[in-house]
Motif scaffolding. Structure first.
Motif, short mmCIF file in Angstrom:
data_model
loop_
_atom_site.label_atom_id
_atom_site.label_comp_id
_atom_site.label_asym_id
_atom_site.label_seq_id
_atom_site.Cartn_x
_atom_site.Cartn_y
_atom_site.Cartn_z
N ASP A 130 41.96 32.46 35.14
CA ASP A 130 42.66 32.50 36.42
C ASP A 130 43.91 31.61 36.40
O ASP A 130 44.95 31.98 36.94
CB ASP A 130 41.74 32.06 37.56
CG ASP A 130 40.65 33.07 37.85
OD1 ASP A 130 40.74 34.24 37.39
OD2 ASP A 130 39.66 32.70 38.53
N ARG A 131 43.81 30.46 35.78
CA ARG A 131 44.96 29.56 35.70
C ARG A 131 46.09 30.17 34.86
O ARG A 131 47.26 30.07 35.20
CB ARG A 131 44.55 28.22 35.10
CG ARG A 131 43.71 27.36 36.02
CD ARG A 131 43.17 26.15 35.24
NE ARG A 131 42.28 25.38 36.05
CZ ARG A 131 42.63 24.26 36.69
NH1 ARG A 131 43.85 23.80 36.62
NH2 ARG A 131 41.74 23.61 37.41
N LEU A 132 45.72 30.79 33.75
CA LEU A 132 46.73 31.37 32.86
C LEU A 132 47.41 32.59 33.46
O LEU A 132 48.55 32.91 33.09
CB LEU A 132 46.12 31.73 31.51
CG LEU A 132 45.58 30.58 30.67
CD1 LEU A 132 45.05 31.09 29.35
CD2 LEU A 132 46.64 29.51 30.45
N TYR A 146 30.81 29.40 31.44
CA TYR A 146 31.28 30.63 32.10
C TYR A 146 32.27 30.29 33.22
O TYR A 146 33.29 30.96 33.37
CB TYR A 146 30.10 31.43 32.68
CG TYR A 146 29.41 32.29 31.66
CD1 TYR A 146 30.09 33.24 30.92
CD2 TYR A 146 28.04 32.15 31.45
CE1 TYR A 146 29.44 34.03 29.99
CE2 TYR A 146 27.38 32.94 30.52
CZ TYR A 146 28.08 33.88 29.80
OH TYR A 146 27.44 34.66 28.87
N HIS A 147 31.95 29.27 33.99
CA HIS A 147 32.86 28.86 35.06
C HIS A 147 34.21 28.43 34.48
O HIS A 147 35.26 28.83 34.98
CB HIS A 147 32.25 27.71 35.88
CG HIS A 147 33.21 27.12 36.84
ND1 HIS A 147 33.56 27.74 38.03
CD2 HIS A 147 33.95 25.98 36.77
CE1 HIS A 147 34.46 27.01 38.64
NE2 HIS A 147 34.71 25.93 37.91
N LEU A 148 34.18 27.64 33.42
CA LEU A 148 35.42 27.17 32.79
C LEU A 148 36.23 28.34 32.24
O LEU A 148 37.46 28.37 32.36
CB LEU A 148 35.10 26.18 31.68
CG LEU A 148 34.56 24.83 32.12
CD1 LEU A 148 34.03 24.05 30.93
CD2 LEU A 148 35.63 24.03 32.87
N ARG A 149 35.54 29.28 31.63
CA ARG A 149 36.23 30.45 31.07
C ARG A 149 36.96 31.23 32.15
O ARG A 149 38.13 31.58 32.01
CB ARG A 149 35.22 31.34 30.34
CG ARG A 149 35.88 32.48 29.58
CD ARG A 149 34.88 33.23 28.76
NE ARG A 149 33.99 34.01 29.62
CZ ARG A 149 33.06 34.82 29.17
NH1 ARG A 149 32.83 34.93 27.88
NH2 ARG A 149 32.31 35.50 30.00
N GLU A 165 49.49 43.62 35.89
CA GLU A 165 49.90 42.82 34.73
C GLU A 165 48.70 42.24 34.00
O GLU A 165 48.66 42.21 32.76
CB GLU A 165 50.84 41.69 35.17
CG GLU A 165 52.22 42.16 35.58
CD GLU A 165 53.06 41.07 36.19
OE1 GLU A 165 54.30 41.10 36.00
OE2 GLU A 165 52.50 40.17 36.87
N LYS A 166 47.70 41.79 34.76
CA LYS A 166 46.49 41.27 34.13
C LYS A 166 45.82 42.34 33.28
O LYS A 166 45.40 42.09 32.15
CB LYS A 166 45.51 40.75 35.18
CG LYS A 166 45.95 39.49 35.88
CD LYS A 166 44.96 39.10 36.96
CE LYS A 166 45.46 37.94 37.78
NZ LYS A 166 44.52 37.55 38.83
#
Length: 151
Positions: free
Chosen positions: A112-114, A104-107, A122-123
């Motif tokens: 957020d990075r992308l 979940y953290h990685l997702r 926009e998001k």
């Protein structure tokens, strides 16, 4: 708009997302494919393998291989249905909890990075458009199956 370019970018995002999860979850001995299934099982304890296949539009073989790996790693258990011995219900095990939390953290980190230089509007637009594209793709596949069954 050039359809090939459009699909190329979707493909690039998908491949890079897979690589990100594969590299990040390597210490847990799972990859991008298994993390998807692990999170769906965690969110829907007791679901069946068929439910899992339908959730992500996967074929039964892909689901079976992923679940077998999660079982082998001690992250998931399969229980036979009391009324139908062919049906298996899936549950996460306590050993999976740190992996689930990390996934979940990685997702969230990847999202957020992308979208780091996107406005909130926009998001929202990107999410809404991608959701519509996914829904359209599902409808097209269903219609294709219906046409091919009639022929």
């Amino acid at each position: 708009m050039d359809n090939i370019t459009f699909l190329k970018y979707i493909s690039i995002i998908q491949r890079n997302t897979g690589r990100y999860f594969d590299m990040s979850l390597e210490p847990d001995h799972i990859g991008s494919g298994q993390q998807f299934f692990l999170l769906r099982i965690a969110e829907n304890e007791g679901l069946t393998m068929l439910d899992l296949a339908q959730t992500g539009c996967y074929d039964k073989g892909t689901v079976t291989r992923a679940v077998q790996k999660l079982v082998r790693l001690g992250y998931v258990r399969m229980d036979v249905d009391k009324h139908d011995k062919r049906v298996r219900h899936l549950y996460t095990l306590p050993e999976a909890q740190p992996v689930i939390a990390r996934a979940y953290h990685l997702r969230n980190d990847w999202k957020d990075r992308l979208t780091q230089d996107f406005t909130e509007e926009e998001k929202t637009q990107v999410f809404d458009l991608l959701q519509r594209i996914a829904e359209n793709s599902e409808q097209e596949i269903e219609q294709w199956h219906e046409r091919s069954e009639r022929e």
